[in-house]
Design an enzyme around this catalytic site. Sequence first.
Site, PDB file in Angstrom:
ATOM      1  N   GLY A 112       3.152   0.463   0.612  1.00  0.00           N
ATOM      2  CA  GLY A 112       4.267  -0.496   0.394  1.00  0.00           C
ATOM      3  C   GLY A 112       5.331   0.240  -0.775  1.00  0.00           C
ATOM      4  O   GLY A 112       6.060  -0.470  -1.359  1.00  0.00           O
ATOM      5  N   PHE A 172      -0.438  -7.986  -5.215  1.00  0.00           N
ATOM      6  CA  PHE A 172      -0.990  -6.617  -4.527  1.00  0.00           C
ATOM      7  C   PHE A 172      -0.362  -6.825  -3.171  1.00  0.00           C
ATOM      8  O   PHE A 172      -0.358  -7.978  -2.502  1.00  0.00           O
ATOM      9  CB  PHE A 172      -2.600  -6.667  -4.245  1.00  0.00           C
ATOM     10  CG  PHE A 172      -3.421  -6.308  -5.565  1.00  0.00           C
ATOM     11  CD1 PHE A 172      -2.953  -5.300  -6.236  1.00  0.00           C
ATOM     12  CD2 PHE A 172      -4.481  -7.127  -5.937  1.00  0.00           C
ATOM     13  CE1 PHE A 172      -3.872  -5.181  -7.729  1.00  0.00           C
ATOM     14  CE2 PHE A 172      -5.144  -6.980  -6.950  1.00  0.00           C
ATOM     15  CZ  PHE A 172      -4.768  -5.845  -7.609  1.00  0.00           C
ATOM     16  N   GLU A 173      -0.137  -5.851  -2.343  1.00  0.00           N
ATOM     17  CA  GLU A 173       0.356  -5.740  -1.111  1.00  0.00           C
ATOM     18  C   GLU A 173      -0.329  -6.501   0.134  1.00  0.00           C
ATOM     19  O   GLU A 173       0.263  -6.549   1.266  1.00  0.00           O
ATOM     20  CB  GLU A 173       0.810  -4.348  -0.574  1.00  0.00           C
ATOM     21  CG  GLU A 173      -0.053  -3.263  -0.497  1.00  0.00           C
ATOM     22  CD  GLU A 173       0.399  -2.057  -0.052  1.00  0.00           C
ATOM     23  OE1 GLU A 173       1.568  -1.950   0.472  1.00  0.00           O
ATOM     24  OE2 GLU A 173      -0.180  -0.899  -0.377  1.00  0.00           O
ATOM     25  N   GLY A 174      -1.715  -6.528  -0.248  1.00  0.00           N
ATOM     26  CA  GLY A 174      -2.441  -7.297   0.761  1.00  0.00           C
ATOM     27  C   GLY A 174      -2.289  -8.432   0.924  1.00  0.00           C
ATOM     28  O   GLY A 174      -2.475  -9.154   1.913  1.00  0.00           O
ATOM     29  N   HIS A 234       6.143  -0.528   4.750  1.00  0.00           N
ATOM     30  CA  HIS A 234       5.092  -1.587   4.804  1.00  0.00           C
ATOM     31  C   HIS A 234       5.659  -2.900   5.302  1.00  0.00           C
ATOM     32  O   HIS A 234       5.333  -3.544   6.206  1.00  0.00           O
ATOM     33  CB  HIS A 234       4.092  -1.887   3.542  1.00  0.00           C
ATOM     34  CG  HIS A 234       2.994  -2.546   3.935  1.00  0.00           C
ATOM     35  ND1 HIS A 234       2.086  -3.083   2.865  1.00  0.00           N
ATOM     36  CD2 HIS A 234       2.299  -3.087   5.023  1.00  0.00           C
ATOM     37  CE1 HIS A 234       0.955  -3.666   3.492  1.00  0.00           C
ATOM     38  NE2 HIS A 234       1.306  -3.686   4.530  1.00  0.00           N
TER      39      HIS A 234
END
Lengths: 256, 321
Positions: A134, A53-55, B125
């Site tokens: 993202g 996950f982009e987190g 991002h």
Amino acid sequence: MTEAPTYTASEIITVLSARLLKDGQIVFAGIGTPLLAATLAQRLHCPGLTILFEGGVVGAFVEPGKLPPSTNDQRCTKRANMVLGSADVLLLLQRGYVDVGFMGGAQIDRYGNLNSSYIGDPAKPKTRLPGTGGGNDISSLTNMIVAMKHEKRRFVEKVDFITSPGFIRGGNSRAESGLPEGGMFRVITELAVFSFDDKSREMKVLALNPGVTREELQDNTGFDVAFDDDVSVTEPPSIQELTTLRMLDPDRLFIA
Amino acid sequence: MEPGKVQPYKELRSRLARRDRSLREKVVTLEQAASFVSDGMSVGIGGSTMSRTPMAMIWQLIRARKKDLSCSRCIISTDGDLLFGSGAANHIETSWFAQGILWGLSKVMRHHVESGACRYDEWSHMAMGMRYRAGGMGVPFLPIRSMLGSNVATQRPEAKEFDCPFTGEKLLLVPALNPDVALIHVQRCDAYGNAQMDGLQFMDIDLAMAANRVILTTERIVSNDQIRRAPDHTKIPFFCVDAVVEVPYGSAPHECFGVYEPMMQHMEKYVAQVNGDPVGGMKKYLDDYVYGPKSWNEFLSMIGVDEIVTASRRGRSIFDD
């Protein structure tokens, strides 16, 4: 004989997407259907699926009934193998560690370009959408599965704005733009499963979902739909797939 | 400073040289910390989306009637709404701007951006991450392989396409981002500013290194001995930090890993109110919850004990099994 199970549009999209994932793969999943479908695959045929996950999460294992409200929440980290900074998990895409990128989409065109930034002229937009997150990084750097609702206004000839690149203008234009790797692999909707032509890079129907006709598909698509020579009919979601899915999302957060 | 404009290295170094980097206690109040931020400054915001948002500090900047801030964050949510809605900021650089995926589009962002009153500059991002990282590394740019071919890049002329001198490949150079001030919320730090973060760190380490000043808000101030017992948990060194403010529940109504999850009833109510009326609904929210309360604790009491206890139970449950 038992009656065929009924399912919602979101449910068939999630199940069909989950089927595309293979055990042992590393998948970079966005929030919503992608997160849910990757988690479903993990519970069914891919126990060894690594979800990113982009987190900053590496090896997520989301708990049933505790779906995170974004891919940046603490729930994403439960039982994960590792947490990284967000930039570093995205850099795994650039280095090439990721087999599949998996996202939803607001608007897509025949070359698989996704728009999540503007409806209308970007200089004077009718609607300013949230933006890429993202998405641009994922679609620029790996092979993509896109799971989305099938509506005429979402499947357009040309997106108003390329937020996340597919095959740009088709042919070699993606590589010529500086994106030599990755590209659109599959698009899954409640009506059909699409792939992309090896040369022209145009979207084409690989399979129709149960009960969907070519006419119905064309009526819901904003460009002339191309069909593969060998169009099949998808296997409907099984009771096991649906039961597991509903166990994962009992509040119907992402399968409404 | 013009967005996307890179600070000359000489200036970056001299601004850092002027900071007092000695080992000293720097605990201040929220009000005092707000005085570190002047109108028109560029402000980097830590955390991501609804996680570890430095909400109390943002709340205080709005109460202090700051104006024309240029803010950046990897992904921004209701904090961005409040900054635009209050007039504290008129420019935000980020990769994604809405209240949260559960609520669709932010009508507040739409109102301010579509009318042309405020600017939302969109970057990928990873580009945001590489911009903070370049800033933290003391270099003017970093090359990336995303954004190329997209309109996200064509809309950002401050990013430059470049042919690699080694391989001839096309790359995109993204400019360093060195905010005038960074706002970062952490689980714990000492009075010197040695900060320990649990869970997802997002871009906070790069942001802290890049910024010309750092205001740290923290759930707890712990002793320096406590920090020294687990130095591997320290993610931001004290010499990056200019002010420390102890603010329990300083990310409310967003989450702070291991301490509390988002306060969803408050969030739902907020979203319904501001998306129902992005001007009047926002004004009422600001009057009731930002300008109205006498203190951050009074704001928390308006969220309510019941919701705070529920959010805390969920937050701490990460350590249960």
